[in-house]
Design an enzyme around this catalytic site. Sequence first.
Site, PDB file in Angstrom:
ATOM      1  N   SER A  75       0.843  -1.183   0.000  1.00  0.00           N
ATOM      2  CA  SER A  75       0.000   0.000   0.000  1.00  0.00           C
ATOM      3  C   SER A  75       0.883   1.239   0.000  1.00  0.00           C
ATOM      4  CB  SER A  75      -0.890   0.008   1.246  1.00  0.00           C
ATOM      5  OG  SER A  75      -1.753  -1.097   1.264  1.00  0.00           O
ATOM      6  N   ASP A 130      -8.665  -2.647   2.781  1.00  0.00           N
ATOM      7  CA  ASP A 130      -7.427  -2.990   2.075  1.00  0.00           C
ATOM      8  C   ASP A 130      -6.677  -3.922   3.018  1.00  0.00           C
ATOM      9  OD1 ASP A 130      -5.194  -3.154   0.535  1.00  0.00           O
ATOM     10  OD2 ASP A 130      -4.641  -1.044   0.666  1.00  0.00           O
ATOM     11  N   TRP A 166      -4.946  -8.017   4.114  1.00  0.00           N
ATOM     12  CA  TRP A 166      -4.164  -9.171   3.664  1.00  0.00           C
ATOM     13  C   TRP A 166      -4.208 -10.238   4.741  1.00  0.00           C
ATOM     14  CZ3 TRP A 166      -2.083  -4.359   4.710  1.00  0.00           C
ATOM     15  CH2 TRP A 166      -1.327  -4.245   5.879  1.00  0.00           C
TER      16      TRP A 166
END
Length: 677
Positions: free
Chosen positions: A457, A674, A676
């Site tokens: 990011s 966003d 993971w």
Amino acid sequence: MAGGDEIATEQMKDEPLLGLLDVALLAAILCAGAWWLFRGKRKSEPPSAAKSYTIQPTALATQSTETSFIKKLKTSGRSLVVFYGSQTGTGEEFAGRLAKEGIRYRLKGMVADPEECDMEELTALKEIPNSLAVFCLATYGEGDPTDNAMEFYEWLQSGDGDLSGLNYAVFGLGNKTYEHYNEVGKYVDKRLEELGATRVFELGLGDDDANIEEDFITWKDRFWPVVCEYFGIEATGEDVSVRQYRLTEHTDANLDRVYTGEMARLHSLKNQRPPFDAKNPFLSKIKVNRELHKTGDRSCMHIEFDIENSKMRYETGDHLAVYPQNNTELVNRLGELLSVDLDTVITLTNTDEESTKKHPFPCPCSYRTALSHYLDITSNPRTHVLKEIIEYTQDPKDQELLRLMSSNSVEGKQKYTQWIIQDNRNIVHILEDLPSCKPALDHLCELLPRLQARYYSISSSPKVHPDTVHITAVLVQYETPTKRTNKGVATTWLAAKQPAGGDDERCVAPIYIRRSQFRLPTRPQVPIIMIGPGTGLAPFRGFIQERNQLREEGKPVGETILYFGCRKKSEDFIYEEELTEYVNNGTLKMHVAFSRDQKEKVYVTHLLEQNKDELWRVIGENNGNLYVCGDARNMARDVHNIIEKVVQEKGGMTESQAATYVKKMEAQKRYSADVWS
């Protein structure tokens, strides 16, 4: 950010290297020498009675521009086509394995990239007897198709195709820690049926958070018998473990025509020209690489990449893709274990002349280049790799272990999970622990997956830093159950790149920008809440920079609220001084949780529970935006549950109404993640 097939990158298509005159001359010079040299090497290897394959010099074929997969199927006598949608290469790998196994079931297969095919031809696939289309499709982000499957996905959504007579099956690749688990596979499976196609076998769902290899094997072991029954065919019993690529060793290669790490175009890293993307990355200088942690044994890096004069543009919230290199010691160790000169220049050429993928990676190149730039040598090898290297193993006990782990038995799957996955062995570890296993390195190069770009990011705003891109990355290093130290490929490589001033050619990295849907509201007066513990702060640093810039320009800016968490204030409170300055000048309101600075651990989720009124005021009363960045497995899921609870309690809604409200926020891009795994 970096992770599994849901959120990472796609591999490139290789370009032809040599012209026809080059090929003819090279073939004439090398034909006898390279062939007999290789045969001499093979004499010392364990014999293989079960397999036979040809290895000989070959001319490099021209990249095909033909988009008609129907024509290719007809001209090559095939009836099975396996399409893949892949970001990390796993979907493509699974597609290749299915196409290869089709030989056993009298279904000669072909792998196809939907981006390179005219997918409207699916309506004509029924013209081929016993035809079958299989789709191995990954989901990433917030239920998004992969880049190469986007056009196909949109075509299905348009509803224009009549797919009656099409036989199909779908295997999805996803991650259960994501809210939109396997969304693409589920949609395509359902949509194909709605358009008249016939589902030959049930939808398969692979979970990368658990053991996607086992999920795939379990699915395909049930898939083939059903396919045989459907088409009235029987397995041939033939060994499908055949070589896909032919080897050429270039004993007198023209080094000016040899790849040294380029993704597609030869010399593209020296002769740079825009536009820059996955096939043509920009070789950026690293201007800053500094440590963010104040103390402790962990490391978090702030890295700034120079993009001035590159014509590259990014937006706040985008991702930076970095092409790393494998650790030199690990590469050299592989050469030592297999007694191979890593500077030998090779070409691997596809034996399937109909395939658009002529080489597994840019060729010709040296073994060293392939292992450093193109091949993933640090991940856990999948079962088909273990099966292929049995023939190169001399010790019966080693053979039996590999045979067991590559089998479909319950015991074999358990052993694979324990010995490979849980013990975290890569191919180097396997060869060290099974010393009688000495596979041909060219065969290993064929089997190992491609080394993928790593995504991070972006932690800067182009309004403040138009000529640089910043990332925030934790150095990955840990001990495995076998007492080995595993190191993150990209972060270890980047950590060594410390700019010493001036033009240090070593402090460069191939990069490109990947667009994201993680965006600030178009109207800056809209209030926002950002939730990002640890390096989840990264994109929000860019958000805050941008909102601060707008304030300095005299524009109205809504509330900007950050929830951040770390272990200790004195140890890993990254960007503390910068954030404090934003708080002091009125740009930012910040809530910080230090989990280990007191007896009872305090996390970001605890602060959210304490501030329900603030949450509802922003997202409920003022229609603000909410953003989450970080761990999908625990943090993001917990945050989602808290938000639904806040909406239910403060909004006076039922549990069902609250869930609907949150989903509407997501659809309106007012609630974005966003994350993971």
